[in-house]
Design an enzyme around this catalytic site. Structure first.
Site, PDB file in Angstrom:
ATOM      1  N   LYS A  35       0.197  33.439  13.727  1.00  0.00           N
ATOM      2  CA  LYS A  35       0.663  34.711  14.285  1.00  0.00           C
ATOM      3  C   LYS A  35      -0.311  35.808  13.873  1.00  0.00           C
ATOM      4  O   LYS A  35      -0.650  35.925  12.695  1.00  0.00           O
ATOM      5  CB  LYS A  35       2.068  35.057  13.780  1.00  0.00           C
ATOM      6  N   THR A  89      13.007  32.021  22.945  1.00  0.00           N
ATOM      7  CA  THR A  89      13.876  31.946  21.776  1.00  0.00           C
ATOM      8  C   THR A  89      15.338  32.085  22.173  1.00  0.00           C
ATOM      9  O   THR A  89      15.701  32.960  22.969  1.00  0.00           O
ATOM     10  CB  THR A  89      13.519  33.074  20.785  1.00  0.00           C
ATOM     11  N   ASP A  91       5.426  28.299   9.008  1.00  0.00           N
ATOM     12  CA  ASP A  91       5.209  29.617   9.595  1.00  0.00           C
ATOM     13  C   ASP A  91       5.007  30.648   8.489  1.00  0.00           C
ATOM     14  O   ASP A  91       3.884  30.961   8.117  1.00  0.00           O
ATOM     15  CB  ASP A  91       6.390  29.994  10.495  1.00  0.00           C
ATOM     16  N   GLU A 142      10.809  24.418  12.424  1.00  0.00           N
ATOM     17  CA  GLU A 142       9.925  25.458  11.883  1.00  0.00           C
ATOM     18  C   GLU A 142      10.494  26.070  10.607  1.00  0.00           C
ATOM     19  O   GLU A 142      11.669  26.443  10.557  1.00  0.00           O
ATOM     20  CB  GLU A 142       9.734  26.540  12.949  1.00  0.00           C
ATOM     21  N   ASP A 194       6.953  34.587  23.569  1.00  0.00           N
ATOM     22  CA  ASP A 194       8.023  35.031  24.457  1.00  0.00           C
ATOM     23  C   ASP A 194       8.427  36.480  24.257  1.00  0.00           C
ATOM     24  O   ASP A 194       9.368  36.961  24.898  1.00  0.00           O
ATOM     25  CB  ASP A 194       9.256  34.137  24.292  1.00  0.00           C
ATOM     26  N   LYS A 198      13.290  27.488  21.752  1.00  0.00           N
ATOM     27  CA  LYS A 198      13.206  27.628  20.302  1.00  0.00           C
ATOM     28  C   LYS A 198      14.564  28.116  19.808  1.00  0.00           C
ATOM     29  O   LYS A 198      14.952  29.260  20.052  1.00  0.00           O
ATOM     30  CB  LYS A 198      12.105  28.609  19.918  1.00  0.00           C
ATOM     31  N   ARG A 201      17.350  38.514  10.159  1.00  0.00           N
ATOM     32  CA  ARG A 201      17.565  39.865  10.663  1.00  0.00           C
ATOM     33  C   ARG A 201      18.113  39.848  12.085  1.00  0.00           C
ATOM     34  O   ARG A 201      18.124  38.808  12.754  1.00  0.00           O
ATOM     35  CB  ARG A 201      16.245  40.645  10.661  1.00  0.00           C
ATOM     36  N   LYS A 224      17.213  29.251  17.134  1.00  0.00           N
ATOM     37  CA  LYS A 224      17.325  29.855  15.810  1.00  0.00           C
ATOM     38  C   LYS A 224      18.539  29.276  15.077  1.00  0.00           C
ATOM     39  O   LYS A 224      19.651  29.265  15.613  1.00  0.00           O
ATOM     40  CB  LYS A 224      17.467  31.374  15.926  1.00  0.00           C
ATOM     41  N   ASP A 231       4.403  29.937  21.626  1.00  0.00           N
ATOM     42  CA  ASP A 231       5.676  30.636  21.416  1.00  0.00           C
ATOM     43  C   ASP A 231       5.404  32.132  21.533  1.00  0.00           C
ATOM     44  O   ASP A 231       5.453  32.866  20.554  1.00  0.00           O
ATOM     45  CB  ASP A 231       6.237  30.270  20.036  1.00  0.00           C
ATOM     46  N   ASP A 276      14.112  26.666  14.542  1.00  0.00           N
ATOM     47  CA  ASP A 276      13.492  27.598  13.604  1.00  0.00           C
ATOM     48  C   ASP A 276      14.555  28.066  12.619  1.00  0.00           C
ATOM     49  O   ASP A 276      15.456  28.823  12.981  1.00  0.00           O
ATOM     50  CB  ASP A 276      12.888  28.786  14.348  1.00  0.00           C
ATOM     51  N   CYS A 321       4.520  34.889  17.890  1.00  0.00           N
ATOM     52  CA  CYS A 321       4.503  36.338  17.765  1.00  0.00           C
ATOM     53  C   CYS A 321       5.756  36.811  17.051  1.00  0.00           C
ATOM     54  O   CYS A 321       6.718  36.054  16.901  1.00  0.00           O
ATOM     55  CB  CYS A 321       4.401  37.004  19.138  1.00  0.00           C
TER      56      CYS A 321
END
Length: 365
Positions: A267, A135, A243, A218, A323, A160, A24, A162, A321, A190, A295
């Site tokens: 989370k 991130t 995750d 991840e 952030d 992190k 997303r 993406k 994590d 991730d 989160c």
């Protein structure tokens, strides 16, 4: 201190830059805030992120779950009886983990207020200063490199990254970032379920062979594909973290028994709040498995609760994590936890220490 009312608000906070993953793109935090009111005048605050693609929760479902199923069980109950309260929340309905998390966070906030202590001390204590990663959203390679360099210059020592959009480009993205920040920051990848098991093994092995050293990868595969996760974990040197595959304690036990991952990401929006997050940390500790605490796209209300858990469970929660507040254009919260780029510190204020939430739009209760 007895519960008299539960109210709702909408909190909208723009992000500094759009948050882009394989699942997303988000440019504004739009979360439901739950406030639990008591006969003593104390108010506890919680927050629920509507992350439909991961937890299934929407704004409407969060409000409905709390209003119709959770709140009626809690009105008139005593905050001192916390274990009973969390059981009432968790047993009110199936799933709806973000809604449960918001209410639990508010209850734990009040529990700390009742005894005049910050929540982390109520949970066992610890060093009230931790360090988070930040991130780097999936984007063009040059943009991701520039964002990574900027983060390092601002003091972040873990990034992190993406990935999961296009495996060939993903490999080049990571190589370019690693070359730019090598020796100055650790890289965590991730994939947000964006690869198949074979693609994940190929990508990670390509990076390992190129000399890229990753702290972890991840959720490389679909959430339900534990066999695929195990396939990846057994074939690469880089630690693999689960995750979206892990929401609650039972799933954690299954994953550990299968040896499907090396690390577990906790989370609060997945666990349904603090009580199950603590259970997961304790289970992982028994098995000698490390945890990260993370989160969703959240503000410093719910992220503050995760910070308190991280501090109290630092022996097993070895990676952070959190952030979300650093990604926001501003912090709508006064009091409690201080978010200063990579450094997060907790004050001695009781509970979560929240004094005021600016810009909160009241919603019908």
């Amino acid at each position: 201190m007895k519960i008299t009312d539960i109210r709702f608000g909408m909190l909208r906070v723009p992000l500094k830059t759009p948050f882009k993953t394989a699942l997303r793109t988000v440019d504004t935090v739009e979360d439901i805030v739950v406030s639990v009111h008591t006969d003593s005048g104390n108010v506890g605050y919680g927050e629920a992120a509507a992350t439909a693609v991961i937890t299934g929760d929407t704004h409407g479902s969060i409000i409905e779950a709390v209003r119709k199923f959770i709140a009626p069980r809690l009105i008139g109950e005593d905050i001192a009886d916390l274990n009973r309260l969390t059981q009432l929340v968790q047993g009110a309905l199936e799933k709806n983990t973000s809604a449960k998390a918001a209410v639990e966070i508010a209850l734990y906030d009040l529990w700390g207020q009742l005894y005049g202590a910050p929540l982390y001390k109520m949970l066992g204590g610890g060093d009230p200063v931790i360090t988070t990663d930040i991130t780097i959203s999936v984007d063009y390679i040059d943009k991701m490199v520039a964002d990574s360099m900027s983060a390092v210059e601002r003091g972040f020592e873990s990034l992190k990254i993406k990935v999961g959009k296009d495996i060939g480009v993903d490999i080049e993205r990571v190589k370019a970032i690693y070359a730019a920040v090598e020796g100055r920051a650790l890289l965590r990848l991730d994939a947000n379920q964006g690869w198949t098991a074979k693609q994940a093994v190929y990508a990670i092995q390509q990076l390992e062979d190129a000399g890229v050293r990753l702290e972890l990868v991840e959720q490389p595969v679909k959430a339900q594909d534990l066999d695929g996760m195990k396939y990846v974990t057994e074939r690469v040197h880089t630690p693999i973290m689960a995750d979206e595959s892990v929401f609650g304690p039972t799933e954690v036990i299954d994953l550990i028994r299968m040896r499907a991952a090396d690390i577990i990401n906790i989370k609060l929006m997945k666990t349904g709040g603090i009580s199950n997050a603590i259970r997961i940390a304790d289970i992982a500790s028994l098995y000698g498995v490390e945890c990260m605490i993370g989160c969703m796209i959240e503000t410093s209300i719910s992220v503050a609760a995760a910070v308190h858990v991280a501090v109290a469970k630092a022996s097993v929660i070895t990676k952070v994590d959190l952030d979300g507040p650093s990604l926001c254009a501003f912090d709508p919260v006064d009091g409690g936890v201080n978010f200063n780029e990579s450094e997060i510190s907790i004050t001695d204020a009781p509970g979560l220490g929240i004094r005021e939430i600016r810009g909160l739009e009241p919603l019908p209760g």
